[in-house]
Structure formats: C-alpha cells, structure tokens
Design a protein around this motif. Structure first.
Motif, PDB file in Angstrom:
ATOM      1  N   GLU A 168      -7.999   4.127  -3.049  1.00  0.00           N
ATOM      2  CA  GLU A 168      -6.863   4.464  -3.902  1.00  0.00           C
ATOM      3  C   GLU A 168      -6.945   5.896  -4.401  1.00  0.00           C
ATOM      4  N   GLU A 169      -5.762   6.484  -4.619  1.00  0.00           N
ATOM      5  CA  GLU A 169      -5.635   7.852  -5.094  1.00  0.00           C
ATOM      6  C   GLU A 169      -4.919   7.851  -6.443  1.00  0.00           C
ATOM      7  N   PRO A 170      -4.989   8.956  -7.191  1.00  0.00           N
ATOM      8  CA  PRO A 170      -4.323   8.994  -8.502  1.00  0.00           C
ATOM      9  C   PRO A 170      -2.828   8.680  -8.432  1.00  0.00           C
ATOM     10  N   THR A 171      -2.172   9.036  -7.328  1.00  0.00           N
ATOM     11  CA  THR A 171      -0.735   8.787  -7.212  1.00  0.00           C
ATOM     12  C   THR A 171      -0.406   7.299  -7.110  1.00  0.00           C
ATOM     13  N   ASP A 172      -1.388   6.454  -6.769  1.00  0.00           N
ATOM     14  CA  ASP A 172      -1.120   5.027  -6.651  1.00  0.00           C
ATOM     15  C   ASP A 172      -0.826   4.380  -8.002  1.00  0.00           C
ATOM     16  N   SER A 173      -1.274   4.991  -9.067  1.00  0.00           N
ATOM     17  CA  SER A 173      -1.058   4.424 -10.395  1.00  0.00           C
ATOM     18  C   SER A 173       0.270   4.867 -11.005  1.00  0.00           C
ATOM     19  N   LEU A 174       0.987   5.771 -10.335  1.00  0.00           N
ATOM     20  CA  LEU A 174       2.261   6.253 -10.856  1.00  0.00           C
ATOM     21  C   LEU A 174       3.369   5.239 -10.603  1.00  0.00           C
ATOM     22  N   ALA A 178      -1.407   7.455   5.718  1.00  0.00           N
ATOM     23  CA  ALA A 178      -2.200   7.359   4.489  1.00  0.00           C
ATOM     24  C   ALA A 178      -2.087   5.976   3.862  1.00  0.00           C
ATOM     25  N   ALA A 179      -0.898   5.376   3.927  1.00  0.00           N
ATOM     26  CA  ALA A 179      -0.723   4.037   3.359  1.00  0.00           C
ATOM     27  C   ALA A 179      -1.540   3.013   4.138  1.00  0.00           C
ATOM     28  N   PHE A 180      -1.591   3.144   5.446  1.00  0.00           N
ATOM     29  CA  PHE A 180      -2.337   2.188   6.265  1.00  0.00           C
ATOM     30  C   PHE A 180      -3.850   2.327   6.087  1.00  0.00           C
ATOM     31  N   GLN A 181      -4.312   3.459   5.601  1.00  0.00           N
ATOM     32  CA  GLN A 181      -5.761   3.631   5.427  1.00  0.00           C
ATOM     33  C   GLN A 181      -6.339   2.664   4.402  1.00  0.00           C
ATOM     34  N   LYS A 182      -5.497   2.127   3.528  1.00  0.00           N
ATOM     35  CA  LYS A 182      -5.971   1.222   2.478  1.00  0.00           C
ATOM     36  C   LYS A 182      -5.867  -0.242   2.894  1.00  0.00           C
ATOM     37  N   ILE A 183      -5.453  -0.481   4.139  1.00  0.00           N
ATOM     38  CA  ILE A 183      -5.285  -1.838   4.638  1.00  0.00           C
ATOM     39  C   ILE A 183      -6.392  -2.150   5.648  1.00  0.00           C
ATOM     40  N   LEU A 184      -7.059  -3.268   5.474  1.00  0.00           N
ATOM     41  CA  LEU A 184      -8.123  -3.706   6.370  1.00  0.00           C
ATOM     42  C   LEU A 184      -7.691  -4.988   7.066  1.00  0.00           C
ATOM     43  N   GLN A 214       4.520  19.176  -8.462  1.00  0.00           N
ATOM     44  CA  GLN A 214       3.416  20.117  -8.499  1.00  0.00           C
ATOM     45  C   GLN A 214       2.388  19.719  -7.458  1.00  0.00           C
ATOM     46  N   VAL A 215       2.308  20.452  -6.360  1.00  0.00           N
ATOM     47  CA  VAL A 215       1.445  20.056  -5.246  1.00  0.00           C
ATOM     48  C   VAL A 215       0.291  21.014  -5.034  1.00  0.00           C
ATOM     49  N   ASN A 216       0.067  21.921  -5.970  1.00  0.00           N
ATOM     50  CA  ASN A 216      -0.978  22.908  -5.747  1.00  0.00           C
ATOM     51  C   ASN A 216      -2.369  22.289  -5.716  1.00  0.00           C
ATOM     52  N   GLU A 217      -2.528  21.068  -6.266  1.00  0.00           N
ATOM     53  CA  GLU A 217      -3.835  20.425  -6.256  1.00  0.00           C
ATOM     54  C   GLU A 217      -4.057  19.597  -4.995  1.00  0.00           C
ATOM     55  N   LEU A 218      -2.998  19.401  -4.206  1.00  0.00           N
ATOM     56  CA  LEU A 218      -3.148  18.651  -2.967  1.00  0.00           C
ATOM     57  C   LEU A 218      -3.622  19.578  -1.864  1.00  0.00           C
ATOM     58  N   SER A 219      -4.586  19.134  -1.098  1.00  0.00           N
ATOM     59  CA  SER A 219      -5.119  19.935  -0.004  1.00  0.00           C
ATOM     60  C   SER A 219      -4.428  19.547   1.292  1.00  0.00           C
ATOM     61  N   LEU A 220      -3.849  20.527   1.976  1.00  0.00           N
ATOM     62  CA  LEU A 220      -3.236  20.252   3.266  1.00  0.00           C
ATOM     63  C   LEU A 220      -4.267  19.731   4.255  1.00  0.00           C
ATOM     64  N   GLU A 221      -5.510  20.203   4.148  1.00  0.00           N
ATOM     65  CA  GLU A 221      -6.552  19.767   5.080  1.00  0.00           C
ATOM     66  C   GLU A 221      -6.794  18.269   4.966  1.00  0.00           C
ATOM     67  N   GLU A 222      -6.565  17.735   3.767  1.00  0.00           N
ATOM     68  CA  GLU A 222      -6.789  16.317   3.560  1.00  0.00           C
ATOM     69  C   GLU A 222      -5.857  15.473   4.414  1.00  0.00           C
ATOM     70  N   PHE A 223      -4.652  16.022   4.686  1.00  0.00           N
ATOM     71  CA  PHE A 223      -3.669  15.269   5.441  1.00  0.00           C
ATOM     72  C   PHE A 223      -3.473  15.841   6.834  1.00  0.00           C
ATOM     73  N   ASP A 224      -4.357  16.730   7.277  1.00  0.00           N
ATOM     74  CA  ASP A 224      -4.220  17.373   8.580  1.00  0.00           C
ATOM     75  C   ASP A 224      -4.836  16.478   9.642  1.00  0.00           C
ATOM     76  N   SER A 270       0.850  -1.190   0.000  1.00  0.00           N
ATOM     77  CA  SER A 270       0.000   0.000   0.000  1.00  0.00           C
ATOM     78  C   SER A 270       0.883   1.236   0.000  1.00  0.00           C
ATOM     79  N   ARG A 271       0.465   2.226  -0.779  1.00  0.00           N
ATOM     80  CA  ARG A 271       1.259   3.442  -0.915  1.00  0.00           C
ATOM     81  C   ARG A 271       0.524   4.632  -0.319  1.00  0.00           C
ATOM     82  N   GLY A 272       1.274   5.516   0.293  1.00  0.00           N
ATOM     83  CA  GLY A 272       0.720   6.752   0.838  1.00  0.00           C
ATOM     84  C   GLY A 272       1.542   7.941   0.405  1.00  0.00           C
ATOM     85  N   VAL A 273       0.867   9.024   0.083  1.00  0.00           N
ATOM     86  CA  VAL A 273       1.529  10.275  -0.307  1.00  0.00           C
ATOM     87  C   VAL A 273       0.966  11.387   0.559  1.00  0.00           C
ATOM     88  N   ALA A 274       1.834  12.203   1.126  1.00  0.00           N
ATOM     89  CA  ALA A 274       1.366  13.268   2.018  1.00  0.00           C
ATOM     90  C   ALA A 274       2.313  14.446   1.974  1.00  0.00           C
TER      91      ALA A 274
END
Length: 271
Positions: free
Chosen positions: A231-237, A207-213, A247-257, A170-174
């Motif tokens: 899954e997030e778009p970055t998981d397919s990279l 964030a990576a652990f959120q996809k593990i049950l 380029q991180v302008n589309e990432l919301s800090l609130e999402e990872f707060d 599982s991958r996490g990006v923050a």
C-alpha cells in the motif's frame, strides 16, 4: 499444494524451460507458443539459432508464470515430436542471469492477460477515478492550471481494480509523461497528450495489480489475497482527495518506469 502468483515478471529457473533440437522453420515461435500454452499462460516465448559450435538447428526459451505449469509441460513434451519430425528435448533452464528478489511489475497488457486467465474476463473490472493534467506542477515556472506546450506533458491517473467474486479492491496511482518537443504543431501536441494519458492509465492499472496475489490451488481453483504491504499513501485518500491531488513533485517517475510498457490503444478496461 498451492502456488502464489504475483503480477510481476516471473523469475526463477522453475518457471523457465529450455527446448532444444528444434528444426528451423517459419513461425517457430508461434509453433512453440501453440504447443506450450496448452499447459498454462506464458509470459514469453523466444526462439534462437544454435551457436556455430553446436551445429545447425534452433533452441527455444519458454517462460511460464507458474512453476507447476512449467513442470507439467516439461514432463509431457520432453522426448516428443510436438510440431516437427524429430523429437525435442525439454529441461529446466537453470543457467540464467538477472534473477532478482524483487522482479519488475508486469506491463498493463500482461496484467490483463494473467487476470483474464485466472479470474475470467468477467471476474475483474477497472475504473478511472481521476485522470488529470499535472504539467507545470513540479517546480516549473508556469502559472498553475496551465499546460505547457513545450517540453513535457504529464498526466496523473488514479485507478481502481475490483474483483467482485473475491471482495477485493485495489488502487493504483501513476504518472505518465511525453515529450512534445517545441509544441508548435497543435496536432502533434494533441497526440502527445493522448500518449501521456494512455501511459498514465496503463501504469496505474499495473500498479493496482501489484497489490493483488493469486493463490492457485492444486485443484485449479484460485483464491485472491490483498497484499497490504504494497500500500501507498494515496490508498488512504478518499476519491475526492485523490481527484484533488495535483502536487506530484514527490512522485518519482523512475518508480513507475516499467520496462517495455506499451501504449494502450484504448483505456476503457471494462469492455
């Protein structure tokens, strides 16, 4: 009967116990933790003084990750003395506020505690794919590739968690950011940079652990499922594409707060 556990703050009355009839004493929360943690991992233990109308004494609120563990603890501890002279009463804490369908993610420390309990210390590992300084790439008027020593320092982390015994990755990006103030003190700037790095790594791990049950079976064994709905778009990279992601302008800090997220003392999680 199997129980599904997520790497999120446990919610629902079945996972929370109210313990009353407690005698005031030093280290009461430690005593409660020692008594109840034998039934399963605990998310939190809190001890409070009784309201004035209820008379002297204390009560405790114990929150388990597993409803099954909470039920076993209630039946085993209700009416027993535990660590004091008088018996205590234990019941399900039904009157609670703030229960939500989508509960907050666990902090990275809590994720590690839960993974270590159910998967074992050698049952999982993590590695940092990329950790890059992205200050100045979100619309600020700075030359690309340079880090501002004023305002905010920002780091983007891509991290992968692997469960080899279950064949799950599982991958996490923050994004982690720290205010460096004026930036006139080089030492303070370096400290702020280090804090931003650790914060980014901790949030990426969460964030990576959120996809593990975790599927805890009745016999105590644990199965693992990967939640593809998270899954997030970055998981397919590819890894190279992720390393080139600046380029991180589309990432919301609130999402990872994450509320109560700690600053890690070390971001080598494989030890």
């Amino acid at each position: 009967m199997a129980e599904l556990l997520q790497f999120r703050v446990p919610a629902g009355p079945a996972r929370t116990l109210l313990v009353w009839g407690l005698e005031p004493q030093p280290g009461l929360e430690r005593s409660l933790f020692s008594a109840f943690s034998s039934f399963g991992p605990l998310y939190s233990v809190r001890a409070h003084s009784n309201a004035a109308v209820a008379g002297p004494g204390c009560y405790g609120v114990i929150r388990f990750y597993s409803a099954h563990d909470a039920s076993r603890a209630r039946h085993a501890c209700d009416g027993h003395r535990l660590f004091q002279r008088a018996p205590v009463k234990v019941c399900v804490c039904t009157k609670q506020k703030g229960f939500q369908q989508q509960t907050p993610p666990l902090s990275s420390n809590k994720c590690q505690e839960l993974a270590n309990h159910y998967l074992g210390f050698n049952g999982w590992s993590s590695r940092i794919i990329t950790l890059q300084n992205v200050s100045g790439f979100d619309g600020e008027n700075e030359e690309m590739g340079k880090t501002s020593q004023k305002g905010l320092v920002k780091f983007l982390c891509g991290l992968e968690v692997t469960l080899p015994n279950h064949g799950v990755c599982s991958r996490g990006v923050a994004l982690g950011e720290t205010d460096v103030g004026t930036g006139e003190d080089p030492l303070e700037f370096l400290r702020a940079t280090r804090r931003a790095q650790k914060l980014a790594v901790g949030k990426a791990l969460s964030a990576a652990f959120q996809k593990i049950l975790l599927v805890v079976l009745e016999n105590g064994k644990v199965a693992v499922e990967y939640d593809s709905s998270q899954e997030e778009p970055t998981d397919s990279l590819t890894e190279e594409e992720l390393k080139g992601l600046v380029q991180v302008n589309e990432l919301s800090l609130e999402e990872f707060d994450l509320e109560g997220e700690e600053v890690l003392s070390d971001f080598s999680f494989d030890d």
